[in-house]
Structures are given as structure tokens and as C-alpha cells.
Design an enzyme around this catalytic site. Structure first.
Site, mmCIF file in Angstrom:
data_model
loop_
_atom_site.group_PDB
_atom_site.id
_atom_site.type_symbol
_atom_site.label_atom_id
_atom_site.label_comp_id
_atom_site.label_asym_id
_atom_site.label_seq_id
_atom_site.Cartn_x
_atom_site.Cartn_y
_atom_site.Cartn_z
ATOM 1 N N ASP A 67 0.818 -1.216 0.000
ATOM 2 C CA ASP A 67 0.000 0.000 0.000
ATOM 3 C C ASP A 67 0.854 1.269 0.000
ATOM 4 O O ASP A 67 2.059 1.221 0.247
ATOM 5 C CB ASP A 67 -0.964 -0.008 1.205
ATOM 6 N N ASN A 135 -7.448 -3.313 14.398
ATOM 7 C CA ASN A 135 -8.848 -3.632 14.082
ATOM 8 C C ASN A 135 -8.967 -4.822 13.124
ATOM 9 O O ASN A 135 -10.023 -5.070 12.560
ATOM 10 C CB ASN A 135 -9.539 -2.400 13.471
ATOM 11 N N HIS A 137 -7.272 -5.160 10.285
ATOM 12 C CA HIS A 137 -7.049 -4.895 8.855
ATOM 13 C C HIS A 137 -5.775 -5.579 8.362
ATOM 14 O O HIS A 137 -4.853 -5.831 9.128
ATOM 15 C CB HIS A 137 -7.078 -3.390 8.541
ATOM 16 N N GLU A 142 -9.785 -2.156 5.413
ATOM 17 C CA GLU A 142 -10.444 -1.936 6.693
ATOM 18 C C GLU A 142 -11.658 -2.862 6.800
ATOM 19 O O GLU A 142 -12.091 -3.443 5.805
ATOM 20 C CB GLU A 142 -10.878 -0.460 6.794
HETATM 21 C C1 F6R Z 1 1.538 -1.716 6.076
HETATM 22 C C2 F6R Z 1 0.191 -2.251 6.184
HETATM 23 C C3 F6R Z 1 -0.574 -2.269 7.456
HETATM 24 C C4 F6R Z 1 0.261 -2.646 8.681
HETATM 25 C C5 F6R Z 1 -0.596 -2.662 9.926
HETATM 26 C C6 F6R Z 1 0.228 -2.907 11.175
HETATM 27 O O1 F6R Z 1 2.016 -1.806 4.761
HETATM 28 O O2 F6R Z 1 -0.317 -2.655 5.198
HETATM 29 O O3 F6R Z 1 -1.638 -3.163 7.339
HETATM 30 O O4 F6R Z 1 0.848 -3.893 8.470
HETATM 31 O O5 F6R Z 1 -1.285 -1.448 10.054
HETATM 32 O O6 F6R Z 1 1.072 -1.816 11.374
HETATM 33 P P1 F6R Z 1 2.233 -1.862 12.455
HETATM 34 O O7 F6R Z 1 3.189 -2.909 12.001
HETATM 35 O O8 F6R Z 1 2.856 -0.496 12.409
HETATM 36 O O9 F6R Z 1 1.602 -2.184 13.760
#
Ligand code: F6R
Length: 240
Positions: A67, A135, A137, A142
Site C-alpha cells: 500500500d 482492528n 485490517h 479496513e
Molecule cells: C503496512 C500495512 C498495514 C500494517 C498494519 C500494522 O504496509 O499494510 O496493514 O501492516 O497497520 O502496522 P504496524 O506494524 O505499524 O503495527
């Protein structure tokens, strides 16, 4: 889904490194699906240390990232493109031309989604690395994203904006929209490696591993993947 519970973040990162480096050694032109965020930093550190010490080569490796924020150019320090260069690519011999990510400053969002979907169609991930949102995701999918969705534009959930604000000088600077691979692009990977660390991920880990398979918890789709490994430290695995 295979679940590995580790003592701490360090052991989670080491086990993830072993899987990643095995993929690269077995297939020197593998396609690695990569993630940003805090969770994979330990793994990326181990990959760059190993490159320095042992010369494991990434010369023919291709990477596809999950992303990118909309509105940030790839040269912006807060873009995910910069994050990847800083935390991984600059420490390896990967050819930057073989590293793919959505273009956050593309003039036409719909065309950019089509372009990246096309890229992904030609580059099936040998392994796709994922972190988990608190959450549930995965990438920026989401809750309530239809499982059949491919690359698309998302409006980030309030909780995600809050989680990500720590990386910005001011919460107002956090972009509110992003491009993301959809669940369908992720599920096409041959193997999926999910990492989770810390108590704030315990509900998401529970939902991903033992919860009902439901679009209200995007990571629950991973239960349907034939080769998915989740590595969680004991705090993230507390509810299993
Ligand atoms: C990042 C991504 C997100 C993260 C997730 C966890 O490319 O796609 O889904 O993997 O938000 O983020 P952290 O590792 O910062 O807790």
C-alpha cells in the site's frame, strides 16, 4: 493456518527472517510481497545484516508492496516508498527498478489502481508478508472491505489514522486516503507470512486465527489460504 508463538519481538523477527531468507535462497528471482509499519522492522534489520555479513543476494529479486498513501510522492519522507528504501532496499543489492509500489502522486486514481493490478497480475508473490491492524485490517483493507476486492482507494479508519500518527510530526499530516492491494491480490500469493507483536494486536490475532471468517475482520480471510504462517509474540497471542 500454521501458528508460531514466540517469547518476544526479537524471536518473532528471527523466525520470520529464517522463512524469508529460505525463500530468497531457494528462488533467487522470487517475488516478495512486502509491508511497511513497525512490525517488520526487526525482520528488515536482520535481512540487511545478513546481506552485509553473508552476501545473500537480492539482485534478481522483485518486490511488490501492499500500500501507499495518496497525496505523497514516492520521494516524500513519509511515503511508504521512502520507508522501504530507508528500512530495507538501501541495505540490500536489490535493483530499485524491480521494486513495485502504488504511485501516491498519480494524477488519476482509477488508472493507478488498474496499472498496479496489472503489475500484480504479472508478479505472483512467492511470499507475502503482512502486519495486522489493531482492528484486524490487512494492508489497508479496513473492516467490511469485500473479500473479492483488488487494488483500490481507501479512506482510512479513524483508528488507523491514530495508529499511524506516531510516524508523522502532526496527526493532521497523516493522509486520509491510501491505495491498497485488496484481499484478492493478497490471497493470490503462494505463501503468506503474518507477523504480530504486542498486546494491542491480541484481538486481531484471535480473529485471524480462531474467529468467524467475516469481512468485518479482514484478516479472518487468511484462514482460507492453503499456506499461511502466523508468527505472534506471546502478548499478541494472549487470546489464542
Ligand atoms: C503496512 C500495512 C498495514 C500494517 C498494519 C500494522 O504496509 O499494510 O496493514 O501492516 O497497520 O502496522 P504496524 O506494524 O505499524 O503495527
Amino acid at each position: 493456518m500454521k501458528v508460531i508463538i514466540t517469547e518476544d519481538y526479537e524471536e518473532m523477527s528471527r523466525k520470520a527472517f529464517e522463512i524469508m531468507v529460505e525463500t530468497v535462497k531457494n528462488k533467487p528471482d522470487a517475488v516478495l510481497g512486502l509491508a511497511t509499519g513497525t512490525t517488520p522492522l526487526g525482520l528488515y534489520g536482520k535481512m540487511t545484516e545478513d546481506f552485509k555479513a553473508n552476501g545473500t543476494s537480492y539482485k534478481n529479486i522483485k518486490t511488490v508492496n501492499l500500500d501507499e498513501y495518496i497525496g505523497l510522492d514516492g520521494s516524500d519522507k513519509n511515503s511508504y516508498a521512502s520507508f522501504m528504501r530507508e528500512n530495507l532496499f538501501n541495505g540490500l543489492d536489490v535493483d530499485l527498478k524491480n521494486t513495485y509500489i502504488e504511485n501516491g502522486s498519480a494524477p488519476d486514481a482509477e488508472k493507478e489502481c488498474e496499472r498496479y493490478n496489472e503489475v500484480l497480475r504479472g508478479l505472483q508473490q512467492d511470499i507475502q508478508l503482512l502486519g495486522l491492524g489493531s482492528n484486524g485490517h490487512i494492508a489497508f483493507n479496513e473492516p467490511f472491505t469485500p473479500f473479492g476486492t483488488e487494488v483500490h482507494v481507501v479512506k482510512l479508519a479513524e483508528s488507523t489514522i491514530r495508529d499511524n500518527a506516531r510516524l508523522f510530526d502532526n496527526i493532521k499530516d497523516v493522509p486520509v486516503k491510501a491505495y491498497t492491494m485488496g484481499p484478492k491480490n493478497i490471497m493470490r500469493a503462494k505463501k503468506i507470512l503474518v507477523l504480530a507483536s504486542g498486546a494491542n494486536k491480541a484481538d486481531a490475532v484471535y480473529g485471524a486465527v480462531k474467529g468467524e471468517i467475516t469481512e468485518s475482520l479482514p484478516a479472518s480471510i487468511l484462514q482460507l489460504h492453503p499456506d499461511c504462517i502466523l508468527i505472534a509474540d506471546k502478548e499478541a497471542a494472549a487470546r489464542l
